[in-house]
Design an enzyme around this catalytic site. Structure first.
Site, PDB file in Angstrom:
ATOM      1  N   LYS A 152      14.055 -51.888   3.207  1.00  0.00           N
ATOM      2  CA  LYS A 152      14.647 -51.095   4.173  1.00  0.00           C
ATOM      3  C   LYS A 152      14.049 -49.633   4.482  1.00  0.00           C
ATOM      4  O   LYS A 152      13.338 -49.447   3.588  1.00  0.00           O
ATOM      5  CB  LYS A 152      16.375 -50.979   3.576  1.00  0.00           C
ATOM      6  N   ASP A 157      19.478 -44.541   6.026  1.00  0.00           N
ATOM      7  CA  ASP A 157      18.887 -44.656   4.689  1.00  0.00           C
ATOM      8  C   ASP A 157      19.945 -45.301   3.489  1.00  0.00           C
ATOM      9  O   ASP A 157      19.708 -46.001   2.915  1.00  0.00           O
ATOM     10  CB  ASP A 157      18.504 -43.222   4.071  1.00  0.00           C
ATOM     11  N   HIS A 211      22.532 -50.178   2.870  1.00  0.00           N
ATOM     12  CA  HIS A 211      23.304 -50.346   1.530  1.00  0.00           C
ATOM     13  C   HIS A 211      24.878 -50.489   1.714  1.00  0.00           C
ATOM     14  O   HIS A 211      25.309 -51.556   1.129  1.00  0.00           O
ATOM     15  CB  HIS A 211      23.274 -49.418   0.565  1.00  0.00           C
TER      16      HIS A 211
HETATM   17  P1  NDP Z   1       5.644 -43.491  -0.148  1.00  0.00           P
HETATM   18  O1  NDP Z   1       5.214 -42.616   0.991  1.00  0.00           O
HETATM   19  O2  NDP Z   1       5.610 -42.929  -1.573  1.00  0.00           O
HETATM   20  O3  NDP Z   1       4.458 -44.466  -0.184  1.00  0.00           O
HETATM   21  C1  NDP Z   1       3.923 -45.161   0.848  1.00  0.00           C
HETATM   22  C2  NDP Z   1       2.670 -46.317   0.469  1.00  0.00           C
HETATM   23  O4  NDP Z   1       2.107 -46.948   1.759  1.00  0.00           O
HETATM   24  C3  NDP Z   1       1.350 -45.215  -0.068  1.00  0.00           C
HETATM   25  O5  NDP Z   1       1.161 -46.290  -1.266  1.00  0.00           O
HETATM   26  C4  NDP Z   1       0.363 -45.312   0.816  1.00  0.00           C
HETATM   27  O6  NDP Z   1      -0.655 -45.440   0.372  1.00  0.00           O
HETATM   28  C5  NDP Z   1       0.707 -46.517   1.388  1.00  0.00           C
HETATM   29  N1  NDP Z   1       0.094 -46.674   3.023  1.00  0.00           N
HETATM   30  C6  NDP Z   1       0.244 -45.747   3.926  1.00  0.00           C
HETATM   31  N2  NDP Z   1      -0.276 -46.257   4.965  1.00  0.00           N
HETATM   32  C7  NDP Z   1      -1.192 -47.250   4.571  1.00  0.00           C
HETATM   33  C8  NDP Z   1      -2.021 -48.121   5.399  1.00  0.00           C
HETATM   34  N3  NDP Z   1      -2.461 -48.123   6.426  1.00  0.00           N
HETATM   35  N4  NDP Z   1      -2.673 -49.134   4.556  1.00  0.00           N
HETATM   36  C9  NDP Z   1      -2.398 -48.990   3.054  1.00  0.00           C
HETATM   37  N5  NDP Z   1      -1.528 -48.491   2.489  1.00  0.00           N
HETATM   38  C10 NDP Z   1      -0.767 -47.450   3.286  1.00  0.00           C
HETATM   39  O7  NDP Z   1       6.791 -44.557   0.371  1.00  0.00           O
HETATM   40  P2  NDP Z   1       7.944 -45.060  -0.882  1.00  0.00           P
HETATM   41  O8  NDP Z   1       7.217 -45.680  -1.883  1.00  0.00           O
HETATM   42  O9  NDP Z   1       8.873 -44.130  -1.148  1.00  0.00           O
HETATM   43  O10 NDP Z   1       8.727 -46.167   0.370  1.00  0.00           O
HETATM   44  C11 NDP Z   1       8.145 -47.347   0.744  1.00  0.00           C
HETATM   45  C12 NDP Z   1       9.215 -48.314   1.368  1.00  0.00           C
HETATM   46  O11 NDP Z   1      10.111 -48.425   0.382  1.00  0.00           O
HETATM   47  C13 NDP Z   1       9.797 -47.418   2.525  1.00  0.00           C
HETATM   48  O12 NDP Z   1      10.132 -48.468   3.552  1.00  0.00           O
HETATM   49  C14 NDP Z   1      11.072 -46.917   2.063  1.00  0.00           C
HETATM   50  O13 NDP Z   1      12.066 -46.847   2.843  1.00  0.00           O
HETATM   51  C15 NDP Z   1      11.359 -47.892   0.800  1.00  0.00           C
HETATM   52  N6  NDP Z   1      12.390 -47.578  -0.169  1.00  0.00           N
HETATM   53  C16 NDP Z   1      11.900 -46.513  -0.907  1.00  0.00           C
HETATM   54  C17 NDP Z   1      12.585 -46.357  -1.989  1.00  0.00           C
HETATM   55  C18 NDP Z   1      12.241 -45.158  -3.072  1.00  0.00           C
HETATM   56  O14 NDP Z   1      13.004 -44.553  -3.645  1.00  0.00           O
HETATM   57  N7  NDP Z   1      11.065 -44.693  -2.813  1.00  0.00           N
HETATM   58  C19 NDP Z   1      13.862 -46.695  -2.289  1.00  0.00           C
HETATM   59  C20 NDP Z   1      14.084 -47.892  -1.255  1.00  0.00           C
HETATM   60  C21 NDP Z   1      13.622 -48.241  -0.527  1.00  0.00           C
HETATM   61  P3  NDP Z   1      -1.877 -44.052   0.642  1.00  0.00           P
HETATM   62  O15 NDP Z   1      -1.320 -42.823  -0.115  1.00  0.00           O
HETATM   63  O16 NDP Z   1      -3.171 -44.751   0.133  1.00  0.00           O
HETATM   64  O17 NDP Z   1      -1.594 -43.864   2.323  1.00  0.00           O
END
Ligand code: NDP
Length: 446
Positions: free
Chosen positions: A123, A210, A215
């Site tokens: 989400k 969010d 949720h």
């Molecule tokens: P982050 O910004 O921490 O991580 C994003 C990830 O995506 C990084 O590993 C980044 O890698 C990667 N990424 C971005 N662009 C590319 C690309 N073109 N190719 C490959 N990798 C890429 O986000 P979150 O982990 O916080 O969130 C991820 C998802 O999970 C979102 O949709 C969020 O809504 C959802 N979510 C998050 C929660 C949380 O608590 N964090 C809870 C519930 C849902 P790089 O650094 O190499 O660009």
């Protein structure tokens, strides 16, 4: 179970480290997914096998066959490399910013996906009803609907499944849960956490998308559904979809049925917090809300006339995570009994996971004077953390806990009048100090 591979796209991110890997570790420790291998991928050059293995060891706490592949997941060639590296059918987890997920799905159109591939999406699913519908159409060109898992980890929580036990496995509560006896329902998720360096994501989402659009509407679906014949995916998801199809804003005017606010500087547990607008990475001009409230109607025979008030806020002094069913007053209290006027309430806590029934009885001392009491019980912790349950559903091809395509679109339909009114500036953006209980105005009951 045959060999299979979990491919995490966005494996260097916050979700992977904080929730996904610990959930995976807990699941693997149960021995339920033998033969699983793991591939981590992201685009940053700073990652390699060694750093990734350390991340897996630290976060998942298990010894697991795994490797790192650097990939720009918006490029079909890179995705092809990832899929080719998988042993057995891959489960592709999109732990990516939402806009990158949509582009990665488009790129997957040019990749031959092996039979049995599952796609696991986080989400927020899309950013509007239209974009969710577009994403749904795109996904079904990749794999069949039953292999698409739209994750809502609240639904993975045993607490939410406990609601079904509470409602449908005894004769005590269910006969009362309707508009004859219930005055209102609140579903509240107020947390003391503030932005926690997540401006890149949160400033584009806000509390409504969010928490509420995702949720809290799912909890409403479980709390208000009719009894499913069984807990299999079809039955359970049909009953939840019935409720959400019947759900709409309480009035046609978003100014009276919604509220939005943003925290200003303050402190929580002795820690000083900047105002949201001053947090690094926040664009104050976006006017993103950190607290949202909605009043909804569930237009069914059972619930017609009962307001469902949903609220979620960040940087709230004392966190409150619960659903509260408030009952109507008794038709008549005998003359001579006096005292407490508080209504009876059934409270279902989402952390700590607990149940409480508040009502008034003749207390100690004067027997004609009523006093409030609370009967309390703990639900007990589930076997797995939420993401462990989510992943188990994926590996077992059981979509019970994932959001069906039509429901993802319905949830946007419900909030869309509000997002349009907020965008048009028709509802003021209130303020509340971090560490307080929220803005002085509220749509919640007493
Ligand atoms: P982050 O910004 O921490 O991580 C994003 C990830 O995506 C990084 O590993 C980044 O890698 C990667 N990424 C971005 N662009 C590319 C690309 N073109 N190719 C490959 N990798 C890429 O986000 P979150 O982990 O916080 O969130 C991820 C998802 O999970 C979102 O949709 C969020 O809504 C959802 N979510 C998050 C929660 C949380 O608590 N964090 C809870 C519930 C849902 P790089 O650094 O190499 O660009």
């Amino acid at each position: 179970m045959t060999d299979q591979t979990l491919i995490i796209l966005g494996a260097s991110g916050d979700l992977t480290a904080r929730l996904l890997l610990p959930g995976l570790g807990a699941l693997l420790k149960t021995g339920q997914v033998p033969g699983l291998s793991l591939i981590g991928a992201a685009v940053d050059d700073g990652w390699d096998d060694a750093r990734w293995r350390q991340r897996v060891a630290d976060s998942a706490g298990v010894d697991l066959e795994t490797r790192w592949i650097r990939a720009d997941v918006t490029r079909a060639d890179d995705l092809r490399t990832l899929v080719a590296a998988a042993a057995g059918p891959p489960a592709v987890f999109f732990a990516l910013p939402p806009a990158v997920t949509a582009r990665a799905c488009e790129a997957l159109l040019d990749v031959d996906l092996p039979e049995g591939t599952r796609l696991v999406l986080e989400k927020p699913f899309g950013s509007s009803r239209e974009s969710a519908a577009d994403l749904n159409r795109l996904l079904t060109r990749l794999v069949p609907e039953e292999r698409i898992h739209r994750v809502d980890h609240f639904l993975g929580k045993s607490t939410v499944l406990n609601i079904l036990g509470l409602r449908f496995a005894n004769r005590i509560f269910e006969p009362l849960l309707n508009n004859t006896h219930v005055a209102s329902v609140e579903i509240v998720f107020d947390e003391s956490l503030a932005l926690e360096n997540r401006a890149g994501y949160y400033d584009h989402a806000g509390a409504l998308a969010d928490m509420i659009q995702s949720h809290l509407l799912q909890i409403l679906g479980v709390l208000a559904m009719e009894a499913p014949i069984s807990l299999d995916a079809g039955e359970f998801r049909d009953r939840k979809a019935d409720v959400l199809r019947a759900t709409r804003l309480w009035t046609t005017d978003p100014a009276t049925s919604s509220l939005r606010a943003r925290y200003t500087a303050g402190s929580i547990s002795g820690k000083t917090l900047l105002s949201y607008a001053e947090e690094p990475g926040v664009d104050p001009a976006r006017r993103t809300e950190t607290l949202a409230e909605l009043v909804l109607a569930v237009d069914t025979w059972r619930w017609s006339g009962v307001p469902f008030r949903l609220r979620s806020g960040k940087a709230i002094g004392s966190s409150r995570k619960e659903a509260v069913i408030t009952f109507k007053k008794p038709p008549r209290v005998p003359d001579g009994l006096t005292g407490c006027d508080q209504p009876d309430r059934l409270r279902i806590g989402f952390g700590p996971d607990a149940l409480a029934l508040d009502f008034n009885i003749n207390g100690p001392g004067d027997p004609f004077e009523l006093d409030p009491v609370s009967l309390e019980a703990s639900f007990g912790a589930g076997e797995l953390p939420p993401y462990g349950e989510v992943l188990r559903g994926v590996f077992e091809d059981d979509p019970t806990l994932s959001i069906r395509a039509d429901v993802a679109e319905q949830c946007w339909r419900i909030v869309e009048p509000v997002t349009s009114a907020w965008r048009a500036g028709e509802v003021p953006l209130l303020e509340y100090p971090a560490g307080s209980s929220g803005p002085s105005d509220s749509l919640l009951g007493d």
